[in-house]
Scaffold this active site. Structure first.
Site, PDB file in Angstrom:
ATOM      1  N   LEU C 101       0.704  -1.260  -0.052  1.00 36.48           N
ATOM      2  CA  LEU C 101      -0.021  -0.135   0.073  1.00 36.48           C
ATOM      3  C   LEU C 101       0.893   1.285   0.267  1.00 36.48           C
ATOM      4  O   LEU C 101       1.936   1.349   0.468  1.00 36.48           O
ATOM      5  CB  LEU C 101      -1.010  -0.199   1.270  1.00 36.48           C
ATOM      6  CG  LEU C 101      -1.723  -1.399   1.126  1.00 36.48           C
ATOM      7  CD1 LEU C 101      -2.442  -1.670   2.369  1.00 36.48           C
ATOM      8  CD2 LEU C 101      -3.035  -0.947   0.341  1.00 36.48           C
ATOM      9  N   LYS C 207      15.475  -0.167   4.608  1.00 36.72           N
ATOM     10  CA  LYS C 207      15.207   0.365   3.583  1.00 36.72           C
ATOM     11  C   LYS C 207      15.427   1.862   3.764  1.00 36.72           C
ATOM     12  O   LYS C 207      15.876   2.549   2.709  1.00 36.72           O
ATOM     13  CB  LYS C 207      13.621  -0.138   3.072  1.00 36.72           C
ATOM     14  CG  LYS C 207      13.365   0.764   2.016  1.00 36.72           C
ATOM     15  CD  LYS C 207      12.292   0.521   1.191  1.00 36.72           C
ATOM     16  CE  LYS C 207      12.122   1.122  -0.024  1.00 36.72           C
ATOM     17  NZ  LYS C 207      10.881   1.537  -0.895  1.00 36.72           N
ATOM     18  N   LYS C 282       9.547  11.288   0.107  1.00 36.84           N
ATOM     19  CA  LYS C 282       8.689  10.678   1.094  1.00 36.84           C
ATOM     20  C   LYS C 282       9.624   9.787   2.012  1.00 36.84           C
ATOM     21  O   LYS C 282       9.459   9.768   3.435  1.00 36.84           O
ATOM     22  CB  LYS C 282       7.607   9.775   0.594  1.00 36.84           C
ATOM     23  CG  LYS C 282       6.681   8.942   1.426  1.00 36.84           C
ATOM     24  CD  LYS C 282       6.144   7.788   0.657  1.00 36.84           C
ATOM     25  CE  LYS C 282       5.780   6.552   1.407  1.00 36.84           C
ATOM     26  NZ  LYS C 282       5.377   5.189   0.903  1.00 36.84           N
TER      27      LYS C 282
END
Lengths: 334, 334, 334, 334
Positions: C101, C207, C282
């Protein structure tokens, strides 16, 4: 957003009846109404909270207080405050409560914890949080308080322990406009300036903005003064040139970070006292978080944050934040 | 380094006989000595040089001038200045010469070029360079001039075209202390403040320092205002809070970069006029070079330099440097 | 923290049965067990989710899927997946569920919303979230899932749409070590590398770290290449020098941002495709948040964040993040 | 600008006859031609110059050397080099001269000083400067040398004392293309890679670019590793993840700054040896200067410069530059 200064559209500064004897009538009025003053709760009696609560007492407000460290309450108790065990106990006895706590988790606990204010808060209670915390936590507290029929306002302060003692703090207030007058009544006992900033969280937002610009101005002043000195300029002369020109800022003209340029500031006292680097780093953390969540670029604010963060790791955590001048300067012998 | 303000140790501002009518005697004195005023040379009649030279004329000094673009001399000629062909010709006819040129190479050429001042300079001539250039070039010029028996002083200005027209510039002066009074006589005709900063190059150093701190304060103000607006604060209110608190700086209280907060500043006029981004980037280049050569860390100054540099590549070169607010702000429609 | 690569302590790369034909036995084994493969749930069929779910189907896993936009399910339905209405419906029919998502709020909703997974999740269900989100949200989800008897693991991916289509993604996995083998079974169908990073949230942490260093390397490469070109160096030559020297990085040797230096990268195609600047911004927001909360100084990471943030406001939001080269470069005609 | 790799368009790496025994014929050839080798001058016998000059001797070139510190010549003298008093004396006896000096002023003095090379340089002499200096100084030297009929090339090196000893340096060469073969003959005795970068100054430009990107990658790696560790990741695991992903760079995979991650690097030895922070700060000063003069924005390079500059003031001047990891990390006990 409704944004205005109450009382007068043009005068930013609220009066302070202890400082400005010209307002004789106001003082008289306050004295006359003292008898009917209802108790004010105060939670958090640290270096800032204690003198703030004292000023409420001096203004004739009965004070009911508590702190997680009971010994912190002794000073207040000795001059007439009533000490209770928990925030819930405070809420049981007072319908105006001020909180002054070190961080967001402390605020969350004092309001929503097992012995928190909201366990016993009465309908219509006015809750004023003067802690500097994440504005999103302020908003959460306001929503939760509203469900209990209480009103939550954020009112973080600008100014240190000295300003707190002399009732010279600046309060930046966020919350429902119709409750502002009630908050102002108490805050003017503790501060020289009370500014209404808008809906709940706005006080925190204004404080974060101010401190970010302060941080940038301070580092900027430190590196500018250092560069000028390296280029052969006399520090006092350089400060004078800056202060009469467009380089002028609060850090250059009021709180100069270079030892020998000004008296009565931390740089004149080996960076003791003042506003600790670790506290500035904390405030810049809020600036960073809110900037990230609102997608606002803050290149210098972000770098200022990193510099104060590094300083905290290099032994400057408890020195005044103007010690960035020392941090940037070449070490002796190099 | 001897560093002091002449005339008075405590008053920073030199008088300005046109502005301050309280100094009636001074004006009278000036008028009386007008008849005996000897010619002053002026080289460089651009946007700044022209009004500066005019103010010398207004003060009764015969002006002998030149410019690489002969048509630039017309305005001065029309009001009585004598126009000559080259800097050497100026040096032949005047023993006090002011230069106001755009960059280091122009200064080097005007002094040491084939038709340069030093080709015909007389012993004892006073050379005042008001250009903003690399301080090392100022020092070189001073050494070269000294070999010819002339005195070179650097006296860069703060203030734009408006201040130049109204004789309201600030001059930061470097050079031999014993020559300062002579320089001051001329500079006070063109400026409101004349500050002696120390040996030659000190004027440039002071200007570089001021503009670096200005650049930092401006970007800091722009990002702070933008963050506050994103957090829901009213821009005018936020500016007021900053200006009464420790975030205050020249860029927040005198030259606010947010449209609608102040009138009469470039942000109120789509960032037209004022101090171009490209000029600020140039000055920050000097800050960067001198910081590198003196091994002075300038983290924020350096980042400010890069930001204005990027702005120059993105279409902001000729807008006022306060347009950094616009640069940092989200574009419409995103 | 237990931190190791499963299967082999020294080999980082898990096998990928589609890519490496040398592992014939493994493939055979997979084929044999296909008949008994139980359904796998898949929630979120965007640009990444769709090819990932396809690869599960190709590997013989029945797929039960849903998306907030029903039309997004059509492609999967056409090739045999069963489409249901809500995440709760998926949880009702599958005991292994993968979520992919766009952001934290979507994940929170898909798990804890009114029609969320946790409304109908069965005990022992394995929940794998491959979204890139705040690691604190991952931890929250894990705690909440555990209360329902389910296991939550975070497994964000590195690699874009192309890698997703070719089952070449890298998965960084966080969660209980004893559940890793079960997760690995599914993830190896969709990726070439599966790395166990530690407890839940560790996948996100790894990450975030990778992408922060990537961002720094990319901007660094862009400004270095630009500087070299300005100094007269040939871009291809400069790239070769860097890549044989200590300046070498992924952005210089694999994804060079300068048009004309490499083929098959976004810089060769006007910065179309690739990894959008807005996505990088982001991810850097997460780096910034976690750095702030752990008090870790990230001076370059923080500046990189600000640069990509400014780029988003200046029209680069949807270009590949290597367009920072273009952003820093002087505009035509200047 | 002509920019190419000589010898082969595709193979970047020149052979190194001492290291790679597979090139037996080459070594034999070198030995056979030793008798006819003419003397090579070498000026500057510091930590780098001494092993470089030794490698010339090993390759059969008679060496005529000097240094401002006569005692520095002893080691070379003991193994057969001829020591003379001044650079002029070297120029008197050799028509191929290599200089390896610490900074621009030393180079200027060695070439143009009272006892400098150019006092006695012969027509056609090949001058190769392997110092890392301002590229503008290189260009000046080239112009001056050309007036005397000599050829000046810049050939700064990448690689430290170890690489110098093992003849594994990389040389980045700028100068007239037709002289490159002659330079290459000597440089391949001292280095493993010799790259032709273009006109004079290009070698310095390439080195500056490489070291700027190296500096950025190193700080980026340090802050990324630190953030990951704070987030609970194992350092070795994190390094592995980065190195198999897009975060990979020389500083993460070859010279990791975190103690315990790799062996044989300065971080494994308390940041002793390696490339000192003060040298990196010097190189970044060149990057900053050339960026300023070419108006190239280098936001990260500039911040990296400032960080290493601050480190120099905080006691890290002589530690390897990878100690930035230590600098950014929280101190013990905080």
């Amino acid at each position: 957003m409704a944004a205005l200064f109450r009382g007068s559209r043009t005068v930013l500064f609220s009066w302070n009846k202890h400082v400005d004897s010209a307002f004789g009538n106001v003082s008289a009025l306050c004295t006359r109404t003292m008898a009917s003053k209802t108790p004010v709760g105060f939670i958090g009696l640290g270096n800032m909270g204690t003198p703030m609560a004292k000023n409420l007492l001096k203004n004739g407000y009965p004070v009911i207080c508590t702190d997680v460290f009971p010994e912190s309450c002794k000073e207040l108790q000795d001059i007439g405050a009533q000490v209770v065990d928990t925030p819930a106990d405070v809420a049981d006895k007072a319908d105006r409560i001020i909180t002054m706590l070190p961080s967001s988790p402390n605020v969350i606990d004092a309001y929503t914890g097992n012995s928190g204010i909201l366990k016993k808060v009465k309908k219509g209670t006015l809750l004023i949080d003067s802690s500097t915390i994440d504005p999103y936590v302020s908003k959460d507290m306001a929503v939760t308080a509203e469900k209990m029929g209480a009103v939550f306002m954020d009112a973080p302060v600008s100014g240190g322990v000295g300003a707190a003692s002399m009732a010279k703090l600046t309060f930046m207030v966020g919350g429902p406009e119709e409750e502002y007058t009630a908050a102002q009544e108490l805050l003017t006992c503790m501060g020289a300036n009370v500014v209404y900033c808008g809906q709940v969280g706005s006080g925190q937002a204004a404080k974060i903005c101010n401190n970010m610009l302060l941080a940038i101005g301070m580092i900027g002043t430190a590196e500018t003064m250092n560069l000028g000195i390296r280029l052969g300029l006399d520090p006092k002369l350089l400060a004078q040139v800056l202060n009469m020109s467009s380089g002028r800022c609060w850090s250059s003209d009021t709180y100069n970070p270079v030892p020998g340029v000004m008296e009565g500031v931390p740089s004149a006292n080996n960076y003791q006292g003042g506003f600790g680097t670790t506290l500035m780093a904390k405030d810049l953390g809020f600036a960073q978080s809110t900037a990230t969540s609102t997608r606002s670029p803050i290149p210098l604010g972000s770098l200022a944050h990193q510099i104060f963060r590094v300083m905290c790791s290099r032994g400057y955590a408890n020195k005044d934040f103007s010690s960035v001048f020392q941090f940037l300067r070449e070490e002796e012998g190099q």
